[in-house]
Design a protein around this motif. Structure first.
Motif, PDB file in Angstrom:
ATOM      1  N   GLY A  78       0.757  -1.358  -0.003  1.00 46.30           N
ATOM      2  CA  GLY A  78      -0.019   0.083  -0.030  1.00 46.30           C
ATOM      3  C   GLY A  78       0.820   1.322   0.056  1.00 46.30           C
ATOM      4  O   GLY A  78       0.473   2.347   0.553  1.00 46.30           O
ATOM      5  N   VAL A 129       0.632  -3.017  12.352  1.00 46.54           N
ATOM      6  CA  VAL A 129       1.458  -2.601  11.058  1.00 46.54           C
ATOM      7  C   VAL A 129       2.617  -2.131  11.410  1.00 46.54           C
ATOM      8  O   VAL A 129       3.054  -1.776  12.613  1.00 46.54           O
ATOM      9  N   THR A 163      -9.098   4.050  13.050  1.00 50.98           N
ATOM     10  CA  THR A 163      -9.360   3.413  11.816  1.00 50.98           C
ATOM     11  C   THR A 163     -10.454   2.315  11.963  1.00 50.98           C
ATOM     12  O   THR A 163     -10.469   2.008  13.024  1.00 50.98           O
ATOM     13  N   GLU A 167     -11.484   0.784   6.199  1.00 48.77           N
ATOM     14  CA  GLU A 167     -10.343   1.046   5.678  1.00 48.77           C
ATOM     15  C   GLU A 167      -9.319   0.018   5.608  1.00 48.77           C
ATOM     16  O   GLU A 167      -8.481   0.210   4.763  1.00 48.77           O
ATOM     17  N   VAL A 168      -9.263  -0.969   6.491  1.00 51.64           N
ATOM     18  CA  VAL A 168      -8.221  -1.827   6.477  1.00 51.64           C
ATOM     19  C   VAL A 168      -8.225  -2.947   5.557  1.00 51.64           C
ATOM     20  O   VAL A 168      -7.317  -3.451   5.090  1.00 51.64           O
ATOM     21  N   LYS A 174      -6.312   2.286   2.840  1.00 53.10           N
ATOM     22  CA  LYS A 174      -4.994   1.925   3.458  1.00 53.10           C
ATOM     23  C   LYS A 174      -4.295   3.300   3.186  1.00 53.10           C
ATOM     24  O   LYS A 174      -3.654   3.943   3.876  1.00 53.10           O
ATOM     25  N   ARG A 175      -4.716   3.896   1.927  1.00 52.31           N
ATOM     26  CA  ARG A 175      -4.032   5.225   1.528  1.00 52.31           C
ATOM     27  C   ARG A 175      -4.185   6.130   2.451  1.00 52.31           C
ATOM     28  O   ARG A 175      -3.748   7.130   3.134  1.00 52.31           O
ATOM     29  N   GLN A 178      -2.469   5.894   5.791  1.00 51.86           N
ATOM     30  CA  GLN A 178      -1.161   6.539   5.313  1.00 51.86           C
ATOM     31  C   GLN A 178      -1.174   7.936   5.438  1.00 51.86           C
ATOM     32  O   GLN A 178      -0.213   8.598   6.292  1.00 51.86           O
ATOM     33  N   PHE A 203       3.870   1.009   4.390  1.00 46.98           N
ATOM     34  CA  PHE A 203       3.555  -0.206   5.418  1.00 46.98           C
ATOM     35  C   PHE A 203       4.639  -1.224   4.924  1.00 46.98           C
ATOM     36  O   PHE A 203       4.877  -1.539   3.825  1.00 46.98           O
ATOM     37  N   PHE A 206       1.412  -5.286   7.533  1.00 48.05           N
ATOM     38  CA  PHE A 206      -0.020  -4.930   7.664  1.00 48.05           C
ATOM     39  C   PHE A 206      -0.899  -6.240   7.831  1.00 48.05           C
ATOM     40  O   PHE A 206      -0.983  -7.086   7.027  1.00 48.05           O
TER      41      PHE A 206
END
Length: 209
Positions: A78, A129, A163, A167-168, A174-175, A178, A203, A206
């Motif tokens: 990612g 992560v 989070t 999202e995961v 994931k962006r 970040q 990452f 993850f």
């Protein structure tokens, strides 16, 4: 019979040359004394003179030609692909043009030791992560990260706590993570050092459980 002075005759004028000379000489003497005192004061360190071209000692962008190749950890899953100087420009408001064939400025990477584990928001799952950061600026940014790594780890964990499950499990999510982590790290650096400098977060590991 002796002549008597005429009472109506005008009195002779007195010469003022001497007094005029004295009055003119006083300011010159004072000027000389003041100038001497100023010179002595500067030599003694009474006054602090700042050069006209003085500026804050901030980290500087490193041209690609000066990039040092290292075996540091690179982008993992990612990786945020915006380019080092583009993100730096957005974060600091500085023009960082991109040349043909890649970034104009070098990227230095630093993997944070130990992985981060946090519960997901409103979920029974948790995320683990490993992250590395990159910067297009000189080594002072990485030095600041090492100096304040404890504060940075705390802020990263707080950001991970925001989070969600959505999202995961997606690349777009994931962006977003970040970007949130980069903002959190830069926030600590700006608070501690007055300058962020982190352009991307990558990452290196993850895991969702």
């Amino acid at each position: 019979m002796a002549d008597t002075p005429d009472a109506t005759a005008p009195a002779p004028r007195k010469k003022k040359g001497g007094k005029l000379l004295i009055l003119v000489g006083v300011p010159i003497a004072l000027l000389g004394t003041g100038g001497g005192a100023a010179v002595y004061g500067m030599q003694a360190g009474w006054f602090s003179v700042k050069p006209a071209d003085a500026h804050d000692d901030e980290p500087q962008l490193v041209p690609k030609s000066e990039e040092k190749r290292t075996s540091s950890a690179g982008g993992g899953e990612g990786g945020h692909g915006g380019g080092g100087e583009e993100a730096a420009s957005a974060a600091h408001g500085k023009p960082t043009p991109k040349g043909e064939g890649g970034d104009k400025y070098a990227s230095s990477y630093y993997p944070l030791e130990k992985e981060f584990t946090s519960n997901l928001q409103d979920s029974v799952h948790f995320v683990q992560v490993g992250i590395a950061v990159s910067t297009p600026y000189d080594e002072r940014v990485l030095d600041n990260i090492k100096t304040h790594e404890i504060a940075i780890r705390s802020q990263v964990l707080m950001a991970l706590g925001e989070t969600s499950e959505e999202e995961v499990f997606t690349a777009e999510g994931k962006r977003h993570i970040q970007d949130r982590l980069a903002k959190a790290i830069n926030g600590v650096l700006k608070e501690k050092e007055g300058f962020g400098g982190v352009s991307n977060v990558y990452f290196t590991n993850f895991i969702v459980q």
